[in-house]
Structures are given as C-alpha cells and as structure tokens.
Design a protein around this motif. Structure first.
Motif, short mmCIF file in Angstrom:
data_model
loop_
_atom_site.label_atom_id
_atom_site.label_comp_id
_atom_site.label_asym_id
_atom_site.label_seq_id
_atom_site.Cartn_x
_atom_site.Cartn_y
_atom_site.Cartn_z
N ILE A 293 0.83 -1.20 0.00
CA ILE A 293 0.00 0.00 0.00
C ILE A 293 0.86 1.25 0.00
O ILE A 293 0.55 2.24 -0.69
CB ILE A 293 -0.96 -0.02 1.20
CG1 ILE A 293 -2.00 -1.15 1.01
CG2 ILE A 293 -1.66 1.32 1.37
CD1 ILE A 293 -2.90 -1.35 2.19
N GLU A 294 1.97 1.21 0.73
CA GLU A 294 2.88 2.36 0.73
C GLU A 294 3.46 2.59 -0.66
O GLU A 294 3.60 3.73 -1.11
CB GLU A 294 4.01 2.11 1.74
CG GLU A 294 3.59 2.09 3.19
CD GLU A 294 3.24 3.47 3.71
OE1 GLU A 294 3.45 4.46 2.99
OE2 GLU A 294 2.73 3.56 4.85
N ASP A 295 3.79 1.49 -1.36
CA ASP A 295 4.31 1.64 -2.73
C ASP A 295 3.26 2.26 -3.65
O ASP A 295 3.57 3.13 -4.48
CB ASP A 295 4.75 0.28 -3.27
CG ASP A 295 6.04 -0.21 -2.61
OD1 ASP A 295 6.74 0.64 -2.01
OD2 ASP A 295 6.34 -1.41 -2.72
N ILE A 296 2.02 1.77 -3.55
CA ILE A 296 0.95 2.32 -4.38
C ILE A 296 0.74 3.79 -4.08
O ILE A 296 0.55 4.62 -4.99
CB ILE A 296 -0.35 1.52 -4.17
CG1 ILE A 296 -0.18 0.08 -4.70
CG2 ILE A 296 -1.52 2.20 -4.86
CD1 ILE A 296 -1.36 -0.81 -4.42
N LEU A 297 0.79 4.15 -2.80
CA LEU A 297 0.61 5.55 -2.42
C LEU A 297 1.74 6.41 -2.98
O LEU A 297 1.50 7.51 -3.49
CB LEU A 297 0.55 5.66 -0.90
CG LEU A 297 0.31 7.06 -0.33
CD1 LEU A 297 -1.02 7.60 -0.83
CD2 LEU A 297 0.35 7.05 1.19
N SER A 300 1.21 6.84 -6.76
CA SER A 300 0.13 7.78 -7.08
C SER A 300 0.57 9.21 -6.82
O SER A 300 0.21 10.12 -7.57
CB SER A 300 -1.11 7.45 -6.24
OG SER A 300 -0.85 7.62 -4.86
N LYS A 301 1.35 9.43 -5.77
CA LYS A 301 1.86 10.78 -5.49
C LYS A 301 2.80 11.25 -6.59
O LYS A 301 2.74 12.40 -7.02
CB LYS A 301 2.56 10.79 -4.14
CG LYS A 301 1.63 10.73 -2.94
CD LYS A 301 2.42 10.80 -1.64
CE LYS A 301 1.49 10.77 -0.42
NZ LYS A 301 2.26 10.84 0.85
N VAL A 302 3.68 10.34 -7.05
CA VAL A 302 4.63 10.71 -8.10
C VAL A 302 3.89 11.04 -9.39
O VAL A 302 4.17 12.04 -10.05
CB VAL A 302 5.67 9.59 -8.32
CG1 VAL A 302 6.51 9.89 -9.55
CG2 VAL A 302 6.55 9.44 -7.09
N GLU A 303 2.93 10.19 -9.78
CA GLU A 303 2.19 10.43 -11.02
C GLU A 303 1.36 11.70 -10.94
O GLU A 303 1.18 12.40 -11.95
CB GLU A 303 1.30 9.23 -11.33
CG GLU A 303 2.08 8.00 -11.77
CD GLU A 303 1.15 6.86 -12.16
OE1 GLU A 303 -0.04 6.92 -11.77
OE2 GLU A 303 1.61 5.93 -12.84
N ALA A 304 0.84 12.00 -9.77
CA ALA A 304 0.01 13.20 -9.62
C ALA A 304 0.85 14.45 -9.40
O ALA A 304 0.31 15.55 -9.34
CB ALA A 304 -0.96 13.02 -8.46
#
Length: 473
Positions: A293-297, A300-304
């Motif tokens: 979940i930390e990786d997904i978060l 998502s932060k990097v892409e956004a």
C-alpha cells in the motif's frame, strides 16, 4: 482570308478567347491594315499615271472608277457570308482586269497604266487565301495589263516586261502571305499549347489547394481529437491517482491497527507456540500488505506530481552506512555477503535524504532478494557529467541476472521480470518504477547492466547540489 473578314462581326468577347478566335482576330487585323494601305498605294499609282498622260480628265475618271468599285466591293462583301464574299471579290477582280486593260487605251502606253495592277495583285492572297482562286485573280490582272499595253501599241518587249514584273510581284506577295499564314498558325498553335498547359496548371493548382485544405481540416480534426484524448487520459490518470491515494490511506489505518494489536498481544498475552506462530503470520502478512500500500501511495503521489522534496545536506558516508545497517538482515536471510565500500572521502551532498534512502534501499533489497549465497556490494563515487557534479551509487550482485527482454520492461509499473520470478519472489513490481521516477526528481536517473545467471549492476546518479526549482530558474 476573304474580304468578308474585314466586316463580319467577331464573336462576343470572352475573358479567355479560344485559339480559333485569336487566329480570326489576327486575320481581321491583317485585312484591316491592308485595306488602309491599299487605297494609299492605288492613289499613288493613279497619280503617277495621271501625271504622265495627256488625257488627264479621262484618266482621272477611270482611276476614280477603279478606286470606287473596290471600295464598293468591300462594302457589299460585308453583307455576305464567307463563301458569298468570295464571289464578290471575284467580280471585283474581273472588273479590275477590265479597267486595267482599258486604261492604256485611254492614257496611252507611255503612261505605264499597268502599275495600277500592282496593289490588287499584292492584295489578292489576302482576299482569297486559297492558292487557286488567288492565282486566277492575279493571272486575270496580269493578262488585262499585258493585253491593254499591247492594244495601246506598246512594243512586245514592254508587254513581256509587264508580265514579268507583275508575275514577280504576284509570286512575292503570295509567298509572303503564305509565310505570314504559316507563322500565324504556328503562333496560334504554340499559344494553344501554352493555354492548355496553363489550364492544366490551374487545374493542378486547384486540386492541390483542395487537397491541402482537405488535409488541413483532417489534421485539425486529428489534433482536436488527440487533445481531447490527452485531456481525458490526464483526467483519468488524476482520478486514478486520487483514488489510489484515498484508498491507500483508508487501508493503511486498519492495517496499522492490526499490526499494533498483533504486537501487543504477542508481547503481553501468554500464548502457546502454535498460536504465537499464527499471530506472527498475521503480523507478517499485514506488514507485507502495508508495504504494498505504501508503494501504491508513493506511485500515485509521483504520477500526480504531489511529491514534495525536503532538501537537506547529508554526508554520503553516513547515508551508505545507514543503508548497510538496514539491509544487513535482508542479506543474511539468503546467506549473502553485503559489502559497502568506504565513502568517507566523498563529503556531503544536498538532496532529499529520505527519497534517496528509499531508492538505495529498494535497489539493495532487490539485490539481496534475487541473490542466494552470493555477494551484494554498494559503492559510491563523485564525478562530473556535462559540467555538473553528481554522486553515483552502484549496487552490484551475483544473482539470477536479467535478459535483454526483461530489461526492456524492468521499470514499468506493476511489472516483474517474468511470471516465474513473480511467483517465486513475490512483489507488486512497483519498487523500480518508483525509484526511477524519484531519481529523476533528484536530478538523475537509474540505469542497469545485467547478464543472465551472472548478476546485475544498478547504477543511480543524483545531483550533488540539488536546488529547488525556483532557485534554479
């Protein structure tokens, strides 16, 4: 070109007259010019005859009659068609022959009345155009002049001289007219060719303009569709990233509670070995899920574009030692030897230490995970690239290695080298994708060299003195 051409109305003017109309206009212009010149020449010849004769009144009357009947013939031919005008001209030349034959009898052979035949002989090719009627008309004039001279008592030599002179004039005028006709035809033909070429060029230009306009409209539609597609894709990506961030946050809270309670129960409750083992499995699974979940978060932060760097000055040696201490249990788990080269002489660098540790720890953890009873080495050095000082970190292992096909998709999100590796070693395939994007945010990048069965070398470089974007600008 008959005399009718001088008086028949031309077709209505158009913006683009045809070659036939242009040829007819040239013929009309030529006849009009001839009709302006011939009366002057006739008057000049008549003046010479009148001046050299003693019977001036009668001679003047005959010359006036000659000029008047030619002018009248021109007028009359205007009311006839082309074929009818030819008959009028034939009658006119017959009367001219009679007048020229009778004039020496009135003026006397000393007056050289035959010179009055010169203008109509020269004009015959223009009036009749075709060789046969032109020859008959000129021949009639020559015969009339010669007969008149002979009847007036002129010597035979004079009559022969008249025939020769008038014949030369007839042949010369005919050849000049034929040459002019051929030249006119050639010019008209060339003009028609040029006009056809211009017409084809205009058609080609119009077709080209039409195609360019059509293609421009197509490209405009494609650009608009592509812009809409890109906007939709960006909106979908932002929505996805926002969804992942929200879901990750919502999932992380209960998982932290599970980890906390399992640790609390494990430490304070009296449990038998089986229950404690099951509790440890719950704790391990929850920790693994929290890591995913930390990786997904993070992704998502990097892409956004929501990752904010916290720049600090950090010692390279201390950073390497921290990574070595954190990764030592991972290396020991697969009986690997972890070596860290001394970095005390490398001094400090200005960067985001948290993100740089995340990158290096991910690379070292992967090296330890994919290497069994081998060697994992972490090295660091300074160098200049394109005039900028960077710090290069290298993580080398003697693990399973990667094929060129696996290297091509190694940094794609949610991608493992192959399905066998995914089933054997686990993982979501996000670590390297996140690490590369973070490395680029730190002013560098990640590259890899690998040989299947021999190991891999990951090389990450970052700016030694990273500045905020506002300072750089």
């Amino acid at each position: 070109m008959s005399a009718s051409l001088t008086t028949h109305a031309l077709p209505p003017e158009r913006d683009d007259p045809s070659p036939v109309e242009k040829q007819r206009a040239l013929a009309v212009h030529r006849v009009s010019y001839l009709l302006k010149v011939l009366p002057v020449v006739v008057l000049a010849c008549a003046g010479l005859i009148i001046a050299s004769t003693e019977h001036r009144v009668a001679t003047v009357i005959v010359c006036a009659l000659f000029l008047a009947q030619n002018i009248a013939a021109n007028r009359v031919s205007a009311s006839f068609s082309t074929s009818g005008a030819v008959y009028v001209d034939a009658l006119r030349y017959a009367l001219n022959s009679v007048i020229i034959g009778a004039l020496p009898l009135i003026a006397g052979y000393e007056a050289n009345a035959w010179i009055l035949a010169l203008p109509p002989i020269a004009g015959a090719p223009v009036y009749f155009v075709r060789p046969l009627p032109t020859g008959f008309a000129q021949g009639a004039l020559v015969v009339g002049a010669a007969a008149g001279a002979a009847a007036s008592g002129s010597p035979i030599s004079t009559a022969l001289m008249i025939v020769i002179v008038l014949g030369v004039v007839a042949a010369t005028s005919t050849s000049i007219t034929v040459f002019l006709n051929r030249t006119t035809d050639s010019l008209v033909s060339a003009l028609a060719t040029v006009e056809r070429a211009e017409q084809e060029l205009r058609c080609a230009q119009e077709e080209l303009e039409r195609r360019v306009e059509q293609r421009t409209e197509e490209l405009s539609r494609e650009v608009k569709e592509r812009v809409r597609a890109e906007e939709a894709a960006l909106a979908a990506s932002r929505t996805k990233s926002q969804f992942l961030a929200n879901m990750s946050h919502e999932l992380r809270t209960p998982l932290n509670a599970i980890l906390g309670y399992t640790e609390l129960i494990s430490e304070e409750a009296a449990l038998d070995e089986q229950t404690r083992g099951d509790l440890n499995k719950v704790h391990s699974s929850a920790a693994h899920l929290l890591s995913l979940i930390e990786d997904i978060l993070d992704l998502s932060k990097v892409e956004a574009g929501r990752v904010e760097l916290e720049l600090q000055t950090v010692r390279v040696a201390a950073l390497v030692e921290t990574i070595a201490a954190t990764a030592s249990p991972l290396a020991a788990g697969n009986e690997n030897t972890l070596r860290c080269a001394s970095a005390r002489e490398l001094g400090e660098l200005r960067t985001d230490p948290t993100r740089l540790r995340q990158i290096l720890l991910n690379l070292v953890s992967n090296a330890c995970k994919f290497t069994s009873r081998g060697r994992v080495e972490l090295r660091a050095r300074r160098e200049r690239r394109r005039g900028v000082e960077v710090v290069v970190f290298e993580v080398e292992d003697t693990g399973i290695g990667l094929t060129p096909e696996e290297l091509a998709r190694l940094f794609e999100p949610f991608t493992q080298a192959n399905n066998k590796i995914s089933r054997r070693f686990g993982g979501a395939g996000l670590g390297l994708a996140i690490s590369r994007r973070l490395a680029r945010m730190l002013g560098g990048d990640i590259t890899v060299e690998s040989t299947p069965g021999e190991g891999s070398l990951f090389r990450v470089h970052v700016l030694a003195d990273l500045r905020p974007a506002s300072d750089a600008s």
